[in-house]
Design a protein around this motif. Structure first.
Motif, PDB file in Angstrom:
ATOM      1  N   THR A  60       0.044  -0.971   0.192  1.00  0.00           N
ATOM      2  CA  THR A  60      -0.379  -0.021  -0.018  1.00  0.00           C
ATOM      3  C   THR A  60       1.000   1.383  -0.402  1.00  0.00           C
ATOM      4  O   THR A  60       0.415   2.102   0.125  1.00  0.00           O
ATOM      5  CB  THR A  60      -1.059  -0.104   1.310  1.00  0.00           C
ATOM      6  OG1 THR A  60       0.112   0.022   2.598  1.00  0.00           O
ATOM      7  CG2 THR A  60      -1.587  -1.374   1.032  1.00  0.00           C
ATOM      8  N   PHE A  62       2.779   1.848  -2.636  1.00  0.00           N
ATOM      9  CA  PHE A  62       3.071   2.217  -4.134  1.00  0.00           C
ATOM     10  C   PHE A  62       1.449   2.300  -4.915  1.00  0.00           C
ATOM     11  O   PHE A  62       0.972   2.699  -5.960  1.00  0.00           O
ATOM     12  CB  PHE A  62       3.346   0.806  -4.388  1.00  0.00           C
ATOM     13  CG  PHE A  62       4.697   1.090  -4.239  1.00  0.00           C
ATOM     14  CD1 PHE A  62       6.085   1.575  -4.918  1.00  0.00           C
ATOM     15  CD2 PHE A  62       4.832   0.081  -3.001  1.00  0.00           C
ATOM     16  CE1 PHE A  62       7.239   1.529  -3.884  1.00  0.00           C
ATOM     17  CE2 PHE A  62       6.729  -0.363  -2.510  1.00  0.00           C
ATOM     18  CZ  PHE A  62       7.364   0.848  -2.416  1.00  0.00           C
ATOM     19  N   VAL A  63       0.588   1.583  -4.329  1.00  0.00           N
ATOM     20  CA  VAL A  63      -1.062   1.453  -4.649  1.00  0.00           C
ATOM     21  C   VAL A  63      -2.099   1.219  -3.436  1.00  0.00           C
ATOM     22  O   VAL A  63      -1.486   0.541  -2.269  1.00  0.00           O
ATOM     23  CB  VAL A  63      -1.173  -0.268  -5.326  1.00  0.00           C
ATOM     24  CG1 VAL A  63      -0.078   0.061  -6.899  1.00  0.00           C
ATOM     25  CG2 VAL A  63      -0.985  -1.273  -4.747  1.00  0.00           C
ATOM     26  N   ASP A  64      -3.148   1.735  -3.797  1.00  0.00           N
ATOM     27  CA  ASP A  64      -3.995   1.167  -2.541  1.00  0.00           C
ATOM     28  C   ASP A  64      -4.536  -0.075  -2.436  1.00  0.00           C
ATOM     29  O   ASP A  64      -4.450  -1.009  -3.196  1.00  0.00           O
ATOM     30  CB  ASP A  64      -5.546   2.729  -3.073  1.00  0.00           C
ATOM     31  CG  ASP A  64      -6.680   1.525  -4.652  1.00  0.00           C
ATOM     32  OD1 ASP A  64      -6.617   0.323  -3.717  1.00  0.00           O
ATOM     33  OD2 ASP A  64      -6.834   2.443  -5.284  1.00  0.00           O
ATOM     34  N   ASP A  67      -6.802  -2.076  -4.973  1.00  0.00           N
ATOM     35  CA  ASP A  67      -5.913  -2.916  -5.778  1.00  0.00           C
ATOM     36  C   ASP A  67      -4.838  -3.947  -5.146  1.00  0.00           C
ATOM     37  O   ASP A  67      -5.246  -4.940  -6.313  1.00  0.00           O
ATOM     38  CB  ASP A  67      -5.173  -1.602  -6.454  1.00  0.00           C
ATOM     39  CG  ASP A  67      -6.844  -1.234  -7.702  1.00  0.00           C
ATOM     40  OD1 ASP A  67      -7.735  -1.656  -7.844  1.00  0.00           O
ATOM     41  OD2 ASP A  67      -6.175   0.464  -7.740  1.00  0.00           O
ATOM     42  N   ALA A  68      -4.237  -3.795  -4.408  1.00  0.00           N
ATOM     43  CA  ALA A  68      -3.311  -4.934  -3.596  1.00  0.00           C
ATOM     44  C   ALA A  68      -3.757  -6.090  -3.227  1.00  0.00           C
ATOM     45  O   ALA A  68      -3.329  -6.980  -3.648  1.00  0.00           O
ATOM     46  CB  ALA A  68      -2.868  -4.019  -2.661  1.00  0.00           C
ATOM     47  N   GLN A  76       2.141  -7.847  -6.857  1.00  0.00           N
ATOM     48  CA  GLN A  76       3.038  -6.500  -5.606  1.00  0.00           C
ATOM     49  C   GLN A  76       4.486  -6.113  -5.981  1.00  0.00           C
ATOM     50  O   GLN A  76       4.931  -4.921  -6.188  1.00  0.00           O
ATOM     51  CB  GLN A  76       2.776  -6.565  -4.615  1.00  0.00           C
ATOM     52  CG  GLN A  76       1.128  -6.794  -4.652  1.00  0.00           C
ATOM     53  CD  GLN A  76       0.738  -7.369  -2.808  1.00  0.00           C
ATOM     54  OE1 GLN A  76       1.856  -7.929  -2.386  1.00  0.00           O
ATOM     55  NE2 GLN A  76      -0.505  -7.862  -2.618  1.00  0.00           N
ATOM     56  N   VAL A  79       4.694  -4.256  -9.539  1.00  0.00           N
ATOM     57  CA  VAL A  79       4.176  -2.807  -9.497  1.00  0.00           C
ATOM     58  C   VAL A  79       4.932  -1.792  -8.814  1.00  0.00           C
ATOM     59  O   VAL A  79       5.273  -0.933  -9.130  1.00  0.00           O
ATOM     60  CB  VAL A  79       2.712  -2.740  -8.912  1.00  0.00           C
ATOM     61  CG1 VAL A  79       2.291  -1.798  -9.106  1.00  0.00           C
ATOM     62  CG2 VAL A  79       2.098  -3.987 -10.180  1.00  0.00           C
ATOM     63  N   LEU A  83       7.049   1.338 -10.876  1.00  0.00           N
ATOM     64  CA  LEU A  83       7.243   2.437 -10.192  1.00  0.00           C
ATOM     65  C   LEU A  83       8.113   3.109  -9.729  1.00  0.00           C
ATOM     66  O   LEU A  83       8.778   4.392 -10.101  1.00  0.00           O
ATOM     67  CB  LEU A  83       6.107   2.213  -8.797  1.00  0.00           C
ATOM     68  CG  LEU A  83       4.423   1.856  -8.713  1.00  0.00           C
ATOM     69  CD1 LEU A  83       3.963   2.274  -8.894  1.00  0.00           C
ATOM     70  CD2 LEU A  83       3.950   3.396 -10.061  1.00  0.00           C
ATOM     71  N   GLN A 146      -1.097  -5.741 -14.884  1.00  0.00           N
ATOM     72  CA  GLN A 146      -1.365  -4.829 -14.050  1.00  0.00           C
ATOM     73  C   GLN A 146      -0.152  -3.590 -14.222  1.00  0.00           C
ATOM     74  O   GLN A 146      -0.377  -2.398 -13.723  1.00  0.00           O
ATOM     75  CB  GLN A 146      -0.777  -5.662 -12.570  1.00  0.00           C
ATOM     76  CG  GLN A 146      -2.217  -6.658 -12.276  1.00  0.00           C
ATOM     77  CD  GLN A 146      -3.248  -6.073 -11.233  1.00  0.00           C
ATOM     78  OE1 GLN A 146      -3.347  -4.667 -12.115  1.00  0.00           O
ATOM     79  NE2 GLN A 146      -4.250  -6.372 -10.783  1.00  0.00           N
ATOM     80  N   THR A 150      -1.966   0.089 -14.348  1.00  0.00           N
ATOM     81  CA  THR A 150      -1.181   1.205 -13.378  1.00  0.00           C
ATOM     82  C   THR A 150      -0.627   1.857 -13.938  1.00  0.00           C
ATOM     83  O   THR A 150      -1.082   3.410 -13.368  1.00  0.00           O
ATOM     84  CB  THR A 150      -0.135   0.597 -12.317  1.00  0.00           C
ATOM     85  OG1 THR A 150      -1.006  -0.906 -12.096  1.00  0.00           O
ATOM     86  CG2 THR A 150      -0.417   1.028 -11.090  1.00  0.00           C
TER      87      THR A 150
END
Length: 412
Positions: A60, A62-64, A67-68, A76, A79, A83, A146, A150
């Motif tokens: 979290t 990196f992503v909400d 989505d995680a 994960q 992603v 990023l 993903q 993203t």
């Protein structure tokens, strides 16, 4: 058709040594081991007790959370690393360039953790309790999928699944996409999260993993007393870019990627071909693709798994390709510090190879204590070495007889 030049403009990583590139690199050149106690599965159920686990990773960041929860751990990692790599490259993906930005991320196993969890749900509670996200969380290509979603990257989107060569094959394949003009930018590398009950059980049954209970010395590539690899997890991601694109936007350039070789042993499910002939062909192919002579190579980041056959045959392959230069070539296995990240290994080790060029510093092979008469080259034992590295290459060799090599050089 003229081949376009391809450069590296961004790096991102999540590894047992750290959750970013700089921490991972600083720990590696300090000779620190990222291997510790096996905690992701009950160690009492297995003959091994150590692993190279990613520590304190929070998706979290990196992503909400919503989505995680739809991503397996291997996705994960991909992603998060992507990023970081895109941020490092200062790359902005917009409607104008999205169709020229692609993703190619490999994974050897994919979502094993998700598979095990959902299989238990099915056995205990029936098919209605299997998650509707089960399949898209499990399949190995979902890391690329993903990352594309993203970041909004709409170009070539693919995934190489070639066991432990997956990351290197993905980088090499992405390099060729840009070189032939099918994309301007590729986000590429490898990712893996294999420390699960069934994956650990499988490798234990195959007698491929070290049963050394000391986490600091269990991974000992090229050492006479090696007894198998240490399972690891993580991801390593590169941003590859055409030189024209990089120069147009004023991007910093880490190195240039100039060669790729990929071969098959056609020999055995798990054991390398005799004398490492398949690996030798991949190395020679990559050097030829780069337009170099073997004597031009300064450093080789070896596959170096710490298994009997791999280390012996990779040494023989190096001698076959480099001849007398093999004895002058600096070779190291960073798996001595990370463990074996399977499909992610090639991505992380490409980063080590690039950093060796950029920083003029070769990471060591730690735990090298007892020389093996069959492994008699320069493995940069135990301490990093300052060196003017102009050309470096990275090997990845996988079950099924997959061999992949990529070549980088200092950018000028």
């Amino acid at each position: 058709m003229e081949k376009r030049r391809v450069v590296v403009t961004g790096l991102g990583a999540v590894t047992p040594l750290g959750n970013d590139v700089e921490t991972t690199w600083s720990q590696a050149v300090a000779g620190v081991s990222g291997i510790g106690a096996l905690t992701r599965v009950p160690a009492e159920n297995f003959p091994i007790s150590v692993s190279g686990e990613v520590k304190d990773f929070e998706p979290t960041d990196f992503v909400d959370r919503k989505d995680a929860r739809k991503m397996d751990r291997f996705t994960q990692f991909a992603v998060a690393s992507s990023l970081m790599a895109v941020k490092d490259a200062d790359l902005k993906i917009t409607e104008e360039n999205a169709e020229r930005v692609g993703v190619w991320i490999g994974s050897g196993i994919g979502g094993m953790e998700t598979y095990e969890q959902q299989f238990h749900n099915f056995i205990e509670k029936g098919y209605r309790r299997v998650s509707p996200f089960f399949v898209p969380m499990m399949i190995p290509d979902m890391a690329s999928g993903q990352v594309s979603i993203t970041l909004g990257a709409k170009g070539v989107n693919s995934c190489s699944v070639t066991a432990c060569a997956s990351g290197t094959n993905s980088i090499g394949d992405a390099f060729k996409v840009i070189q032939r003009g099918d994309a301007d930018v590729m986000i590429t590398g490898g990712t893996e999260a294999p420390i699960t009950n069934m994956a650990v059980a499988g490798f234990c049954a195959a007698k491929a993993v070290s049963t050394n209970s000391d986490p600091k010395t269990a991974s000992r590539p090229f050492d006479k007393n090696r007894d198998g690899f240490v399972m690891g997890e993580g991801a390593g991601i590169l941003v590859l870019e055409s030189l024209e694109s990089a120069e147009k936007r004023g991007a910093k350039i880490y190195a240039e990627i100039i060669g790729y070789g990929s071969t098959g042993d056609a020999y055995h499910l798990t054991q390398p071909a005799a004398e490492g002939e398949g690996a030798a062909r991949a190395m020679k192919m990559a050097i030829d693709d780069a337009g170099l002579n073997p004597s031009d190579v300064d450093y080789l980041n070896a596959h170096g798994t710490s298994t009997f056959y791999n280390d012996r045959y990779e040494t023989l392959a190096a001698k076959s390709v480099f001849g007398e230069h093999a004895y002058k070539l600096a070779i190291s296995s960073t798996k001595s510090m990370t463990g074996h990240l399977l499909g992610a290994a090639g991505g992380v080790e490409a980063i080590f190879t690039i950093k060796a060029i950029k920083e003029g510093l070769i990471p060591p092979t730690i735990n090298y204590e007892t020389p093996d008469e069959d492994c008699d080259l320069d493995y940069v034992p135990n301490e990093a070495r300052k060196s003017n590295v102009k050309v470096a290459m990275s090997n990845s060799l996988g079950f099924g007889g997959h061999n992949a090599t990529i070549v980088f050089k200092a950018f000028d």
